[in-house]
Design a protein around this motif. Structure first.
Motif, PDB file in Angstrom:
ATOM      1  N   ASN A 271       0.856  -1.186   0.000  1.00 50.90           N
ATOM      2  CA  ASN A 271       0.000   0.000   0.000  1.00 50.90           C
ATOM      3  C   ASN A 271       0.896   1.241   0.000  1.00 50.90           C
ATOM      4  OD1 ASN A 271      -1.568   2.228   0.657  1.00 50.90           O
ATOM      5  ND2 ASN A 271      -2.971   1.020   1.944  1.00 50.90           N
ATOM      6  N   PRO A 272       1.187   1.768  -1.202  1.00 52.04           N
ATOM      7  CA  PRO A 272       2.173   2.852  -1.288  1.00 52.04           C
ATOM      8  C   PRO A 272       1.777   4.087  -0.471  1.00 52.04           C
ATOM      9  CG  PRO A 272       1.109   2.442  -3.426  1.00 52.04           C
ATOM     10  CD  PRO A 272       0.718   1.329  -2.521  1.00 52.04           C
ATOM     11  N   ARG A 273       0.498   4.410  -0.433  1.00 50.72           N
ATOM     12  CA  ARG A 273       0.060   5.604   0.301  1.00 50.72           C
ATOM     13  C   ARG A 273       0.410   5.483   1.791  1.00 50.72           C
ATOM     14  NH1 ARG A 273      -4.622   9.424  -0.195  1.00 50.72           N
ATOM     15  NH2 ARG A 273      -4.226  10.856   1.536  1.00 50.72           N
ATOM     16  N   GLN A 274       0.285   4.271   2.331  1.00 49.33           N
ATOM     17  CA  GLN A 274       0.577   4.073   3.756  1.00 49.33           C
ATOM     18  C   GLN A 274       2.051   3.843   4.040  1.00 49.33           C
ATOM     19  OE1 GLN A 274      -1.837   0.947   5.376  1.00 49.33           O
ATOM     20  NE2 GLN A 274      -3.703   2.179   5.273  1.00 49.33           N
ATOM     21  N   GLU A 275       2.716   3.136   3.112  1.00 48.35           N
ATOM     22  CA  GLU A 275       4.072   2.671   3.429  1.00 48.35           C
ATOM     23  C   GLU A 275       5.163   3.663   3.020  1.00 48.35           C
ATOM     24  OE1 GLU A 275       4.701  -1.584   2.462  1.00 48.35           O
ATOM     25  OE2 GLU A 275       2.545  -1.596   2.086  1.00 48.35           O
ATOM     26  N   MET A 293      -0.164  11.388  -8.927  1.00 46.40           N
ATOM     27  CA  MET A 293      -0.665  10.678  -7.740  1.00 46.40           C
ATOM     28  C   MET A 293      -1.463   9.444  -8.181  1.00 46.40           C
ATOM     29  SD  MET A 293       0.323  11.990  -4.846  1.00 46.40           S
ATOM     30  CE  MET A 293       1.889  12.135  -5.691  1.00 46.40           C
ATOM     31  N   GLU A 294      -2.211   9.611  -9.281  1.00 51.20           N
ATOM     32  CA  GLU A 294      -2.992   8.493  -9.806  1.00 51.20           C
ATOM     33  C   GLU A 294      -2.088   7.486 -10.513  1.00 51.20           C
ATOM     34  OE1 GLU A 294      -6.250  10.180 -12.082  1.00 51.20           O
ATOM     35  OE2 GLU A 294      -6.519  11.717 -10.551  1.00 51.20           O
ATOM     36  N   ASN A 295      -1.198   8.003 -11.361  1.00 52.56           N
ATOM     37  CA  ASN A 295      -0.315   7.129 -12.136  1.00 52.56           C
ATOM     38  C   ASN A 295       0.569   6.282 -11.214  1.00 52.56           C
ATOM     39  OD1 ASN A 295       2.446   7.125 -14.206  1.00 52.56           O
ATOM     40  ND2 ASN A 295       0.458   6.655 -15.101  1.00 52.56           N
ATOM     41  N   LEU A 296       0.966   6.865 -10.070  1.00 50.97           N
ATOM     42  CA  LEU A 296       1.855   6.172  -9.131  1.00 50.97           C
ATOM     43  C   LEU A 296       1.101   5.301  -8.130  1.00 50.97           C
ATOM     44  CD1 LEU A 296       4.370   9.092  -8.525  1.00 50.97           C
ATOM     45  CD2 LEU A 296       4.984   6.819  -9.366  1.00 50.97           C
ATOM     46  N   GLY A 297      -0.233   5.279  -8.239  1.00 50.31           N
ATOM     47  CA  GLY A 297      -0.999   4.390  -7.367  1.00 50.31           C
ATOM     48  C   GLY A 297      -1.240   4.935  -5.973  1.00 50.31           C
ATOM     49  N   PHE A 298      -1.018   6.237  -5.757  1.00 49.71           N
ATOM     50  CA  PHE A 298      -1.327   6.834  -4.452  1.00 49.71           C
ATOM     51  C   PHE A 298      -2.807   7.182  -4.349  1.00 49.71           C
ATOM     52  CE2 PHE A 298       3.265   8.147  -4.697  1.00 49.71           C
ATOM     53  CZ  PHE A 298       3.692   7.370  -3.643  1.00 49.71           C
ATOM     54  N   GLY A 311      -4.881  18.568   1.418  1.00 48.90           N
ATOM     55  CA  GLY A 311      -3.602  18.870   2.066  1.00 48.90           C
ATOM     56  C   GLY A 311      -2.769  17.633   2.342  1.00 48.90           C
ATOM     57  N   ALA A 312      -3.148  16.492   1.737  1.00 45.30           N
ATOM     58  CA  ALA A 312      -2.406  15.246   1.987  1.00 45.30           C
ATOM     59  C   ALA A 312      -0.955  15.356   1.523  1.00 45.30           C
ATOM     60  CB  ALA A 312      -3.094  14.074   1.285  1.00 45.30           C
ATOM     61  N   THR A 313      -0.715  16.175   0.487  1.00 42.76           N
ATOM     62  CA  THR A 313       0.639  16.259  -0.076  1.00 42.76           C
ATOM     63  C   THR A 313       1.422  17.451   0.477  1.00 42.76           C
ATOM     64  OG1 THR A 313      -0.186  17.494  -2.000  1.00 42.76           O
ATOM     65  CG2 THR A 313      -0.044  15.103  -2.213  1.00 42.76           C
ATOM     66  N   ALA A 314       0.827  18.170   1.431  1.00 46.19           N
ATOM     67  CA  ALA A 314       1.539  19.287   2.071  1.00 46.19           C
ATOM     68  C   ALA A 314       2.628  18.738   2.989  1.00 46.19           C
ATOM     69  CB  ALA A 314       0.561  20.142   2.872  1.00 46.19           C
ATOM     70  N   LEU A 315       3.526  19.612   3.399  1.00 38.81           N
ATOM     71  CA  LEU A 315       4.657  19.184   4.233  1.00 38.81           C
ATOM     72  C   LEU A 315       4.188  18.484   5.512  1.00 38.81           C
ATOM     73  CD1 LEU A 315       7.695  19.309   3.890  1.00 38.81           C
ATOM     74  CD2 LEU A 315       7.679  21.575   4.943  1.00 38.81           C
ATOM     75  N   ASP A 316       2.994  18.875   6.009  1.00 39.82           N
ATOM     76  CA  ASP A 316       2.472  18.215   7.219  1.00 39.82           C
ATOM     77  C   ASP A 316       1.339  17.240   6.900  1.00 39.82           C
ATOM     78  OD1 ASP A 316       0.557  19.989   6.441  1.00 39.82           O
ATOM     79  OD2 ASP A 316       0.348  21.003   8.378  1.00 39.82           O
ATOM     80  N   GLY A 317       1.218  16.862   5.639  1.00 45.78           N
ATOM     81  CA  GLY A 317       0.169  15.917   5.248  1.00 45.78           C
ATOM     82  C   GLY A 317       0.610  14.477   5.462  1.00 45.78           C
ATOM     83  N   ASP A 318      -0.263  13.529   5.087  1.00 45.32           N
ATOM     84  CA  ASP A 318       0.113  12.120   5.314  1.00 45.32           C
ATOM     85  C   ASP A 318       1.063  11.592   4.245  1.00 45.32           C
ATOM     86  OD1 ASP A 318      -2.757  11.773   3.791  1.00 45.32           O
ATOM     87  OD2 ASP A 318      -1.472  10.039   3.426  1.00 45.32           O
ATOM     88  N   LEU A 319       1.120  12.257   3.078  1.00 46.82           N
ATOM     89  CA  LEU A 319       2.120  11.908   2.059  1.00 46.82           C
ATOM     90  C   LEU A 319       2.713  13.204   1.485  1.00 46.82           C
ATOM     91  CD1 LEU A 319       3.436   9.543   0.355  1.00 46.82           C
ATOM     92  CD2 LEU A 319       1.900  10.322  -1.463  1.00 46.82           C
ATOM     93  N   PRO A 320       3.640  13.820   2.205  1.00 46.82           N
ATOM     94  CA  PRO A 320       4.232  15.048   1.676  1.00 46.82           C
ATOM     95  C   PRO A 320       4.864  14.792   0.294  1.00 46.82           C
ATOM     96  CG  PRO A 320       4.862  14.725   3.975  1.00 46.82           C
ATOM     97  CD  PRO A 320       4.194  13.458   3.525  1.00 46.82           C
TER      98      PRO A 320
END
Lengths: 385, 165
Positions: A271-275, A293-298, A311-320
């Protein structure tokens, strides 16, 4: 099982519109010496040098590998040049890593660069062959229609690109090497900047930068002896596809999806988004973050833009994503892919300074090139694979 | 070595790139067709998608093309951009509309320019047709199509053209 490879030295130049203070060989040497200093090594400790840059016509310098050899400590050693359009910085590192993985060399220096101020990359990109009309104005002219297609199919809100650009431009303020820094940047400034290639605004585009990036790679036992913690290479992948063929999905290319799948399989990632803790990906125009994000499976198809919105991809998000400010803030084309790798490796080494993600232990570096045709990717870990 | 005032920081050395293009059989038919206001693609067999401009082989399978197929000079805009940035090699006045047009009968889109259309009316799915240069200007070059222009036909839905973007 291949031999393990660790990144033991990383060196970047300051990225800038015009580095007239150094020649091209001087630019590469600056990055190489910084990487060697980080590894506490000298050119004499390196067995081979692998270099990469964008097409020669971007700088007007033919066969640069010939005249650069002495400046980068390659005299009398294997010197190899890699060439895969915009993805070259990533694939150059992948090739260098493969020399360690295969047990061919013990330590390899790899360098990518571009000195865009010495030529005209847009001219180099705008072709006029007899079978197609010269209508695609540079990279922006090629990628803008793909963004329109993405908006059409995903229903993404119009300001997705502006929000992405704002995030990356704020991140750039934390990166001492970043080229484009706008201290008081805000949403309105980006929204009101001129439309260049509809829907791409000026401040949603990458600059033209001069700069170089270098990494020193070492086999397992030598990496363990390095003065700073190495970034261990967990997996590398590359794929390519033709520019045009019936049924080609240029918005979400098969080559990118296949490379990502292969990469995660090698790295044992379910699970790339989690790991994966954070990612440096190749986003020359803001909208490409959502698309990749879609192409990479996130994210699922047509859902990538929501990660930007939430804001998931922000510096304080879950996947910066693009903690360094990304390609939007520094685009020395030939180097841009390797910069992504270097920044991803710096994160697991705890070297990223003000843009460090706390506790980053597994990261992704990504590059693409051509008409979204060439993909190079790498997973770095703080721990051995 | 310290005469900094006289140091040469840069010299200009222009690069030209002229080359002879070997068209090959498939592209020859396409280019000859353009001289007669025809758009001729190719495919690797009956039922296979028609490539315009044609290649000598299908890029997916490397199968050689065996068949020339004339396609329509009408088509659908599969995607587009309004270009507001100058580029040395491009002759169109800014701003201009760059379209990826899927010609009726073709299996891949091609890039060209759209004119005679207000900028805020350009959209995915709109129907367009080639406007050819005058007969004395026709040549074995895609520039024989001067531009595309909108035609009075209902839009095509995105789902119908999605697989070609």
């Amino acid at each position: 099982m291949a031999n393990l490879c660790g990144v033991v030295g990383i060196g970047q130049t300051k990225y800038d519109a015009k580095r007239i203070d150094v020649s091209m060989p001087g630019l590469l040497r600056e990055a190489a010496l910084r990487a060697l200093e980080d590894a506490q090594l000298t050119f004499a400790d390196v067995d081979a040098v692998v270099i990469g840059k964008a097409p020669d016509m971007f700088e007007g310098v033919m066969l640069p590998e010939n005249y650069l050899a002495d400046a980068i400590g390659a005299t009398g050693k294997p010197l190899l040049r890699v060439h895969t359009a915009g993805s070259v910085g990533g694939s150059t590192a992948n090739v260098a890593m493969s020399l360690i993985h295969a047990g061919i060399h013990d330590r390899v220096l790899t360098i990518s660069w571009e000195k865009q101020s010495e030529s005209n990359a847009m001219w180099g990109l705008t072709l006029s062959p007899p079978f197609s009309v010269a209508v695609v104005a540079g990279a922006g002219g090629y990628f803008a229609p793909l963004i329109h297609a993405y908006i059409e199919r995903s229903g993404a809100p119009e300001d997705t690109g502006i929000r992405t650009a704002l995030k990356d431009r704020k991140n750039a303020l934390l990166n001492p090497y970043a080229h484009l820094k706008i201290p008081d940047i805000d949403f309105e400034q980006i929204a009101n900047s001129p439309m260049l290639w509809d829907p791409i605004r000026y401040l949603e585009s990458c600059p033209s930068s001069d700069g170089a990036c270098a990494m020193v790679l070492a086999k397992e036992d030598l990496a363990e002896q390095a003065p700073h913690a190495p970034a261990w290479v967990h997996a590398t992948a590359m794929r390519s596809e033709p520019n045009q063929f019936p049924g080609r999905d240029a918005v979400n290319p098969q080559a990118g999806r296949d490379a990502a799948r292969d990469l995660y399989k090698q790295a044992g990632i379910q699970n790339p988004r989690q790991e994966i803790d954070c990612a440096e990906i190749y986003v020359p125009f803001s909208w490409f973050e959502a698309m990749w994000m879609e192409n990479l499976g996130f994210a699922e198809e047509s859902q990538g833009w929501k990660m930007v919105y939430e804001g998931a991809t922000a510096l304080d998000g879950d996947l910066p994503v693009n903690m360094s400010g990304g390609v939007l803030s520094s685009n020395a084309i030939g180097a841009s892919g390797m910069i992504r790798y270097a920044e991803a490796a710096m994160q697991v080494r705890g070297q990223a300074g003000e843009h460090q993600v706390d506790g980053a232990r597994k990261t992704l570096g990504h590059a693409y090139g051509g008409g979204s045709q060439y993909f190079s990717m790498c997973i770095f870990g703080a721990d051995k694979p | 070595m310290s005469d900094e005032a006289n140091e040469i920081k840069a010299i200009v050395t222009p690069v030209r790139l002229d080359y002879d293009f070997t068209a090959g059989l498939a592209a020859t038919q396409f280019l000859r067709g353009l001289e007669q206001k025809k758009i001729i693609g190719a495919r690797s067999g009956p039922g296979a998608p028609v490539m315009v401009p044609p290649r000598g082989a299908d890029p997916r399978t490397s199968e050689l093309v065996t068949e020339s197929v004339e396609v329509s000079d009408k088509g659908t805009v599969v995607t587009y951009s309004v270009i507001r940035v100058p580029s040395d090699n491009i002759k169109f006045e800014l701003p201009y509309v760059c379209i990826n047009v899927l010609l009726d009968g073709a299996g891949v889109g091609m890039f060209h320019v759209l004119q005679k259309c207000p900028l805020d009316e350009v959209r995915i799915g709109m129907r367009v047709q080639a406007k050819w240069v005058s007969d004395d200007q026709l040549s074995p070059n895609v520039a024989s199509i001067d531009y595309f222009e909108p035609i009075d036909e209902p839009d095509v839905t995105y789902e119908q053209i999605r697989e070609n973007t």
